[in-house]
Design an enzyme around this catalytic site. Structure first.
Site, mmCIF file in Angstrom:
data_model
loop_
_atom_site.group_PDB
_atom_site.id
_atom_site.type_symbol
_atom_site.label_atom_id
_atom_site.label_comp_id
_atom_site.label_asym_id
_atom_site.label_seq_id
_atom_site.Cartn_x
_atom_site.Cartn_y
_atom_site.Cartn_z
ATOM 1 C CD GLU A 105 -3.060 -0.528 0.037
ATOM 2 O OE1 GLU A 105 -3.130 -0.197 -1.168
ATOM 3 O OE2 GLU A 105 -3.565 -1.557 0.497
ATOM 4 C CG HIS A 106 -0.178 4.817 0.634
ATOM 5 N ND1 HIS A 106 -0.674 5.956 0.069
ATOM 6 C CD2 HIS A 106 -1.163 4.325 1.423
ATOM 7 C CE1 HIS A 106 -1.908 6.166 0.511
ATOM 8 N NE2 HIS A 106 -2.235 5.187 1.328
ATOM 9 C CB THR A 107 4.405 0.409 -2.743
ATOM 10 O OG1 THR A 107 3.236 -0.380 -2.984
ATOM 11 C CG2 THR A 107 4.904 0.123 -1.341
ATOM 12 C CG ASP A 108 0.153 3.039 -6.596
ATOM 13 O OD1 ASP A 108 0.386 3.858 -5.684
ATOM 14 O OD2 ASP A 108 -0.940 2.989 -7.210
ATOM 15 C CB SER A 165 -25.770 6.035 -13.659
ATOM 16 O OG SER A 165 -25.743 5.232 -12.499
ATOM 17 N N GLY A 174 -16.999 4.808 -2.689
ATOM 18 C CA GLY A 174 -16.150 5.467 -1.707
ATOM 19 C C GLY A 174 -15.594 4.511 -0.669
ATOM 20 N N GLY A 219 -13.042 2.475 -1.252
ATOM 21 C CA GLY A 219 -11.651 2.144 -1.546
ATOM 22 C C GLY A 219 -11.513 0.836 -2.299
ATOM 23 C CG ASP A 227 -6.698 1.973 -7.427
ATOM 24 O OD1 ASP A 227 -6.019 1.160 -6.763
ATOM 25 O OD2 ASP A 227 -7.114 3.047 -6.975
HETATM 26 C C1 GLA Z 1 -5.428 4.536 -3.959
HETATM 27 C C2 GLA Z 1 -4.736 4.952 -5.253
HETATM 28 C C3 GLA Z 1 -3.699 3.905 -5.677
HETATM 29 C C4 GLA Z 1 -2.749 3.575 -4.515
HETATM 30 C C5 GLA Z 1 -3.535 3.276 -3.231
HETATM 31 C C6 GLA Z 1 -2.636 3.116 -2.033
HETATM 32 O O1 GLA Z 1 -6.179 3.366 -4.185
HETATM 33 O O2 GLA Z 1 -5.675 5.112 -6.287
HETATM 34 O O3 GLA Z 1 -2.998 4.361 -6.802
HETATM 35 O O4 GLA Z 1 -1.841 4.604 -4.321
HETATM 36 O O5 GLA Z 1 -4.480 4.301 -2.947
HETATM 37 O O6 GLA Z 1 -1.864 1.979 -2.142
#
Ligand code: GLA
Length: 392
Positions: free
Chosen positions: A35-38, A69, A127, A129, A177
């Site tokens: 997570e938060h590595t991309d 929609s 929303g 995630g 994502d």
């Molecule tokens: C969100 C962002 C992704 C990624 C995650 C954290 O989903 O869209 O690109 O940074 O947070 O891993």
């Protein structure tokens, strides 16, 4: 689940015809670790879900795009002749508009975009995630490219979806994502290096266990600005490390061993902790993937928990609700791994739970979480499905 007949019926209710309508699908995603590595050029390990967004789409000849929609009242109508701009009141429709805008920028002959009617239907909790926005982006990209007879590769649509999100919607997300949503494969997670986009499909063989997603149902206020704040903290950390490690282009290029040698050069404690998360998380993705491949689920689960602790203590993106889920899930016998998934600040948790413990897990976690937060969580036993595709 929506079938093609129901979708065509909805399409007809909105547009008054259904001849020529084709059905496309793009899933949501869950990230298992990384997570938060991309956006730091590191590793991630997401999988596509079987929830997603469906689009029934038929071509038009007059240059008009009508977007509707089955979930939301807002509709939008635009033409290729006008400038396509972000408008707050267009709400969800800004995602498909952004994708169309990027497709037009990419096209040599814009004349092939002659208009379309599209009806969207989605069943990803919004929303939460789980990438409902990337799902709309990819289903739109796929539908519009196929309706115009183009065979734009999925990886191109993935990058285009990210550009739409970055430049049109204005969210500075990484590639994870859109990649997971576009490239997913049933029964597999993707071990992806986010700078080179090298990746490998890894079977998620967890016999006797299931992945259970728990939604905090907490509104994710301020998430975007906090997200951007973390990104700039990482950039600051990188520029300090580059004085010692000039060859490092991203934090993802810095090994754990190198980090141990250079970490003292970052004096600011906050920045040092952010960078420490990214570098250790990257290493955890590699070792957790290996554990899964070796069928060592206990170790995989331990890595999930360490990931959460790092996101809580070092990266500080969890918050009370996600931490409460983490603690309550950890207490349940038969839950061997648990962590937040996605950007954080609310959203979802994902846990690895023994089949026979799932009912007790839901009951116990729901009861204790509600007692502590006054929120009612939702549970989804996760099935790993395919990436974006046309449904024939
Ligand atoms: C969100 C962002 C992704 C990624 C995650 C954290 O989903 O869209 O690109 O940074 O947070 O891993």
């Amino acid at each position: 689940m929506m079938n093609t007949i129901e979708l065509k019926k909805l399409f007809k209710e909105h547009f008054g015809y259904d001849e020529g309508a084709r059905i496309f699908f793009a899933p949501g995603r869950v990230n298992l670790i990384g997570e938060h590595t991309d956006y730091n050029g590191g590793y991630v390990f997401p999988a596509a879900l079987t929830f997603g967004t469906w689009a029934a789409a038929a071509p038009r000849k007059d240059g008009t795009y009508r977007l509707a929609s089955a979930n939301f009242p807002v509709t939008a109508s635009l033409t290729t002749a006008e400038e396509i701009t972000f408008r707050k009141e267009d709400d969800w429709a800004n995602y498909p508009k952004g994708v169309l805008n990027e497709l037009l920028l990419l096209a040599d002959e814009k004349e092939i975009y002659t208009g379309a009617d599209i009806l969207f239907y989605g069943n990803i909790p919004n929303g939460a995630g789980l990438s409902s926005s990337a799902s709309i982006e990819l289903v739109t990209g796929l539908a519009l490219s196929r309706l115009t007879g183009q065979d734009i590769e999925m990886l191109e649509l993935v990058k285009l979806g990210q550009r739409a999100e970055n430049r049109f919607v204005g969210v500075n997300c990484g590639i994870m994502d859109q990649f997971a949503v576009g490239m997913g494969k049933e029964g597999h997670a993707m071990m992806l290096k986010c700078d080179t986009l090298d990746f490998e499909y890894v079977p998620v063989k967890i016999d006797g266990y299931k992945l259970v997603i728990t939604n905090t149902n907490k509104r994710r206020g301020l998430a975007d600005s906090k997200y951007n704040e973390r990104r700039s903290e990482c950039e600051e950390g990188l520029s300090i490390l580059q004085q010692k490690l000039p060859q490092a282009v991203n934090l993802g290029d810095v090994s754990l061993e190198q980090w141990e040698q250079v970490k003292d050069s970052i004096e600011n404690d906050v920045i040092r902790r952010r960078v420490e998360h990214v570098i250790t998380e990257d290493d955890r993705v590699l070792s957790a993937t290996k554990s899964l491949q070796e069928n060592d689920l206990e170790e995989f689960g331990r890595k999930m928990k360490q990931s959460h602790e790092s996101l809580r203590d070092l990266y500080e993106v969890t918050g009370f609700e996600l931490d409460t889920l983490f603690e309550e899930a950890s207490k349940v016998e038969g839950c061997i791994g648990t962590r937040m998934t996605g950007a954080g600040f609310g959203g979802c948790n994902v846990s690895l739970v023994k089949d026979e413990a799932i009912e007790a897990f839901k009951e116990q976690v729901a009861k204790n979480y509600t007692e502590k937060t006054n929120l009612v969580p939702d549970f989804y036993v996760c099935e790993i499905g395919d990436g974006a595709k046309e449904i024939i």
